[in-house]
Design an enzyme around this catalytic site. Structure first.
Site, PDB file in Angstrom:
ATOM      1  N   HIS A 431      -1.857  -1.690 -27.890  1.00 48.72           N
ATOM      2  CA  HIS A 431      -1.055  -0.802 -28.351  1.00 48.72           C
ATOM      3  C   HIS A 431      -0.238   0.144 -27.868  1.00 48.72           C
ATOM      4  O   HIS A 431       1.057   0.383 -27.992  1.00 48.72           O
ATOM      5  CB  HIS A 431      -1.396  -0.419 -29.902  1.00 48.72           C
ATOM      6  CG  HIS A 431      -0.633   0.225 -30.825  1.00 48.72           C
ATOM      7  ND1 HIS A 431      -0.195  -0.312 -32.003  1.00 48.72           N
ATOM      8  CD2 HIS A 431       0.092   1.285 -30.885  1.00 48.72           C
ATOM      9  CE1 HIS A 431       0.680   0.621 -32.644  1.00 48.72           C
ATOM     10  NE2 HIS A 431       0.989   1.489 -31.864  1.00 48.72           N
ATOM     11  N   GLU A 432      -1.104   1.064 -27.203  1.00 49.64           N
ATOM     12  CA  GLU A 432      -0.497   2.126 -26.405  1.00 49.64           C
ATOM     13  C   GLU A 432       0.178   1.667 -25.192  1.00 49.64           C
ATOM     14  O   GLU A 432       1.365   2.610 -24.889  1.00 49.64           O
ATOM     15  CB  GLU A 432      -1.642   3.170 -25.986  1.00 49.64           C
ATOM     16  CG  GLU A 432      -2.703   3.809 -27.185  1.00 49.64           C
ATOM     17  CD  GLU A 432      -1.873   4.426 -28.319  1.00 49.64           C
ATOM     18  OE1 GLU A 432      -0.609   5.037 -27.689  1.00 49.64           O
ATOM     19  OE2 GLU A 432      -2.426   4.777 -29.172  1.00 49.64           O
ATOM     20  N   HIS A 435       3.872   0.966 -26.135  1.00 46.28           N
ATOM     21  CA  HIS A 435       4.566   2.085 -26.432  1.00 46.28           C
ATOM     22  C   HIS A 435       5.200   2.365 -25.001  1.00 46.28           C
ATOM     23  O   HIS A 435       6.279   2.935 -24.705  1.00 46.28           O
ATOM     24  CB  HIS A 435       4.083   3.365 -26.824  1.00 46.28           C
ATOM     25  CG  HIS A 435       3.727   2.898 -28.615  1.00 46.28           C
ATOM     26  ND1 HIS A 435       5.030   3.091 -29.337  1.00 46.28           N
ATOM     27  CD2 HIS A 435       2.800   2.830 -29.267  1.00 46.28           C
ATOM     28  CE1 HIS A 435       4.566   2.674 -30.616  1.00 46.28           C
ATOM     29  NE2 HIS A 435       3.361   2.762 -30.567  1.00 46.28           N
ATOM     30  N   HIS A 441       7.367   0.767 -33.705  1.00 46.76           N
ATOM     31  CA  HIS A 441       6.287   0.292 -34.509  1.00 46.76           C
ATOM     32  C   HIS A 441       6.952  -0.996 -35.258  1.00 46.76           C
ATOM     33  O   HIS A 441       8.305  -0.938 -35.468  1.00 46.76           O
ATOM     34  CB  HIS A 441       5.935   1.239 -35.472  1.00 46.76           C
ATOM     35  CG  HIS A 441       4.827   2.087 -35.105  1.00 46.76           C
ATOM     36  ND1 HIS A 441       4.634   3.704 -35.148  1.00 46.76           N
ATOM     37  CD2 HIS A 441       3.544   1.918 -34.127  1.00 46.76           C
ATOM     38  CE1 HIS A 441       3.725   3.900 -34.636  1.00 46.76           C
ATOM     39  NE2 HIS A 441       3.130   3.094 -33.723  1.00 46.76           N
TER      40      HIS A 441
END
EC number: 3.4.24.-
Length: 798
Positions: A431-432, A435, A441
């Site tokens: 997930h990180e 980004h 999101h």
């Protein structure tokens, strides 16, 4: 008054920030957990090594489902030059070791389930690291069954990270394996998202506003004079990781919807992203040895990489690991200020997860490698945050800003993130990293209903007509079940950012010529020395008529491999007229094949600053302007096609409505690299670079003409008054005064005469010396000085 001050703090923060961070939060309780029963390694000796190909079967108790993992070595998880650097508590290098591939049994493959009929059906992918082989094997990793991820963890790890409401374990001694599914995590009935305390009513506390309370959904118009903030970059929380995350230049809502599911811009052939990982003292302390810590890092990257391979055709590969000693220093070293014992401001401490990201980013900024990003692994959290990442910083070198221990709002931005150790660390890591690749999101019910997000422009919608993605994908704001892939919107966004060059991709290498840790390994999907091609394992090579998967050589008559070479058509070199990379506009010319190679030439674009249209210039391969970028990114929030840039100076996107010229609109956006900025410079990663002092002064003057004119007029008036005062004073000092002169007591002289006038009176009565006699009569008071013959003209008398 307190609420009003809080509101002002929120607005000022949200309106002024342009770079930001996303923060993950820990999962909620588990409803169920299973024990892995009857694990069997299907080799004659029940033994495996780092290069083994084998099947692994086991039961899921109490469901009694039989699972088979078909596994092979994952050779591309470690680069050929991968190394581990051991640091001391002061941050100095203690020793450096090469990571030997044979020491790490890291595998990838496919997951199968057995039907009642006995037939095996493939149901997902698998990534496993083997800790112990033999009759009683021990392994960890993740596999999927119909998109529901199954996490296998050791009992000791579960006990250490067990939540208070998680299911208890029996008293069975020894180490064994446990398993939980994404769907075993507590869910809400409406969306399937994880329930968390963070999802309660939003708090508003200006003292703790800096990071996880921020939301870049708020874009209210503010007067320019009120639009200054002490924050230079925007940090938002990822879980409730938080409202959203959009660093750098983020396409507007229309772009997010228009690119859903599009892979245009993503590589057609496999790319490799080298990454670095640092384990701090708290992370190392959770393992029995440094070797175990290293193995866990490799396992995390091994699991996360599969999501990027399937979605973007990019492998995540470890280039370097730094490990700090398990004993945390009493005082952090200046060399590694992020290496501290866990501390939490909310609990009275002073070093949060955000502080770790800041100090780690400053450390990463000093590195000179070509890695895609660096990750700090820690065992610390701030409240329930378990991850932070700077947005859109892929391949970015150096650092922007500098953390100041005396100023909690000071920040350093770099290609870096922080991941806390959990029982699903790989998901947080993936997930990180998303980004850092520039993803926002996915929309959830809260984001879709947010009044500050009326057009759903700040999150990725499920479809062009449906907002809520219902927590099914990797960029969901909260942890949830069945999250194993990126959403079609996230894929479209990241690929379009690559195409538009709003993220850097220059650090991504091709799979050709990349040395792996194990040297030449046919079937790893990377073309190495001595190989013509490598399409992967036999499963991946199905339908490939150009490459022999057993020998990694071209098949008879083949010149190239369609699967790995962009200028290869039907196993032959494409003609020189074949376009292998299309033009995206006047600043990005197309590339054509050479006719004698399977590789497409390097992607080039026109020089930044070149004219490409009326009031348009090239920037990062796009024909654009500051006004045009404002219209694209904030037009739907400001004045549509009439939106213009607020000024021509900075690199954060600041726009205005021509009808309200003094109102400044901002978002978490920066202008494209190459966009002109103040002082004759150009934007680079959100900063104005290359400006000169003279040009900056000139720009400042042009931007503040009323002030300059007012100051000049005022100074001129003061100067004129000063000059006039001096003149008046001098005039007074030099003016003659009418004063009576005292009588002059001097002997009278006879009047001068001239022969033309005849002899003077009494000339015959001259004195004995031949001089005429003096009259004893004084001259008049104001008489002029006496005239002397030969010096002054004679005086006539009437």
């Amino acid at each position: 008054m307190k609420a009003f001050s809080c509101l002002l703090a929120v607005i000022a923060t949200a309106a002024s920030l342009f770079q930001h961070v996303d923060a993950s939060h820990a999962r909620d309780k588990l409803n169920n957990i299973s024990r892995v029963e009857r694990p069997v390694i299907h080799t004659p000796s029940r033994r495996v090594h780092a290069h083994s190909h084998f099947d692994l079967t086991f039961d899921l108790y109490p469901r009694r489902n039989r699972i088979k993992l078909q596994l092979e070595p994952n050779h591309d998880v470690l680069s050929h030059n991968a190394r581990v650097t051991f640091l001391d508590t002061e941050g100095n290098v203690d020793r450096i070791e090469r990571i030997e591939r044979r020491d790490h049994s890291v595998f990838k493959g496919w997951a199968w389930t057995q039907a009642k009929s006995g037939v095996w059906e493939r149901v997902g992918w698998a990534r496993i690291i083997m800790h112990r082989d033999g009759e009683d094997p021990l392994f960890e990793g993740v596999f999927t069954v119909m998109h529901d991820h199954h996490q296998v963890i050791a009992k000791s790890k579960y006990v250490r990270k067990r939540h208070q409401q998680d299911p208890p374990l029996d008293n069975t001694p020894g180490e064994y394996m446990l398993l939980f599914r994404g769907s075993d995590i507590a869910q809400t009935q409406s969306t399937g998202n994880v329930e968390r305390s963070i999802m309660s009513s939003p708090s508003c506390d200006a003292d703790t506003l800096a990071y996880d309370s921020n939301s870049n959904f708020m874009f209210p118009p503010l007067p320019e004079e009120n639009n200054t903030s002490i924050w230079n970059y925007f940090m938002t929380s990822i879980g409730k990781r938080q409202m959203t995350d959009t660093g750098g230049v983020v396409p507007g809502s229309r772009d997010l919807k228009e690119t859903i599911g599009s892979t245009s811009g993503c590589p057609n052939t496999r790319k490799v992203a080298l990454i670095g990982v640092v384990a701090d003292c708290t992370y190392t302390n959770t393992f029995a040895s440094e070797m175990d810590a290293r193995a866990d890092i490799i396992s995390v990257v091994n699991a996360a990489s599969v999501v990027y391979e399937h979605s973007f055709n990019i492998s995540l590969t470890l280039g370097e690991i730094n490990i700090l000693p398990k004993n945390c220093p009493a005082t952090a070293s200046s060399a590694t200020p992020f290496n501290q014992q866990c501390d939490d401001r909310a609990g009275g401490g002073s070093f949060t997860l955000a502080d770790r990201l800041n100090t780690f980013s400053a450390w990463r900024g000093k590195k000179t490698d070509d890695f895609a990003f660096w990750t700090l692994m820690t065992d610390c959290t701030t409240e329930n945050q378990v991850g932070l990442a700077w947005a859109a910083q892929l391949c970015v070198k150096g650092v922007q800003g500098n953390p100041d221990s005396r100023n909690s709002s000071s920040q350093a931005v770099a290609g870096a993130n922080v991941v806390s150790k959990t029982d699903n660390t790989w998901q947080v890591f993936a997930h990180e990293a998303g980004h850092i690749f520039g993803a926002v999101h996915d929309c959830d019910s809260m984001l879709c209903q947010n009044p500050a997000n009326p057009d759903n422009s700040r999150c990725c919608p499920a479809t062009a007509s449906t907002c809520d993605a219902r927590g099914r994908f990797m960029m969901n704001p909260t942890s949830g079940s069945q999250i194993t892939n990126f959403s079609p919107c996230s894929i479209g966004q990241i690929c379009s950012r690559m195409a538009r060059r709003t993220i850097l991709t220059n650090c991504l290498t091709t799979n050709r010529g990349v040395d792996t840790i194990s040297g030449q390994q046919c079937g790893n999907g990377i073309v190495e020395d001595g190989e013509d091609c490598d399409c992967g394992d036999e499963e991946s090579c199905k339908g490939n008529t150009c490459c022999d998967p057993k020998t990694c050589k071209y098949t008879s008559g083949s010149q190239c491999d369609d699967a790995n070479e962009e200028c290869c058509k039907g196993c032959k070199f494409a003609s020189s007229s074949t376009i292998c990379r299309t033009s995206s506009g006047p600043c990005d010319p197309e590339e054509k094949c050479s006719g004698n190679s399977g590789d497409c030439p390097h992607d080039i674009h026109s020089k930044d600053g070149g004219t490409c249209g009326t009031d348009l210039q090239c920037a990062s391969g796009q024909c654009t302007s500051r006004d045009l970028q404002c219209q694209m990114h904030l037009g739907n929030q400001v004045a549509g096609s009439r939106t213009v840039a607020f000024d021509s100076y900075g690199c954060e996107v600041a726009c205005k409505d021509p009808d309200r010229p003094n109102v400044r609109y901002e978002g978490s956006l920066t202008f494209l690299d190459g966009t002109p900025c103040g002082g004759g410079g150009t934007c680079k990663n959100g900063q104005c670079s290359g400006s000169t002092f003279g040009n900056e002064v000139s720009d400042w003057v042009s931007r503040h003409k009323p002030i300059v004119i007012g100051v000049a007029v005022g100074a001129g008036c003061l100067l004129l008054l000063a000059i006039a005062s001096c003149i008046c004073g001098r005039s007074r000092r030099q003016r003659p005064r009418n004063r009576k002169m005292p009588p002059i007591n001097m002997r009278p002289m006879a009047p001068a005469y001239n022969g033309w006038n005849g002899a003077p009176p009494n000339a015959q009565q001259s004195s004995p010396g031949g001089h005429p006699p003096y009259n004893n009569i004084p001259p008049p008071i104001n008489a002029p000085p006496p005239a002397y013959p030969g010096h002054m003209p004679p005086t006539r008398y009437a």
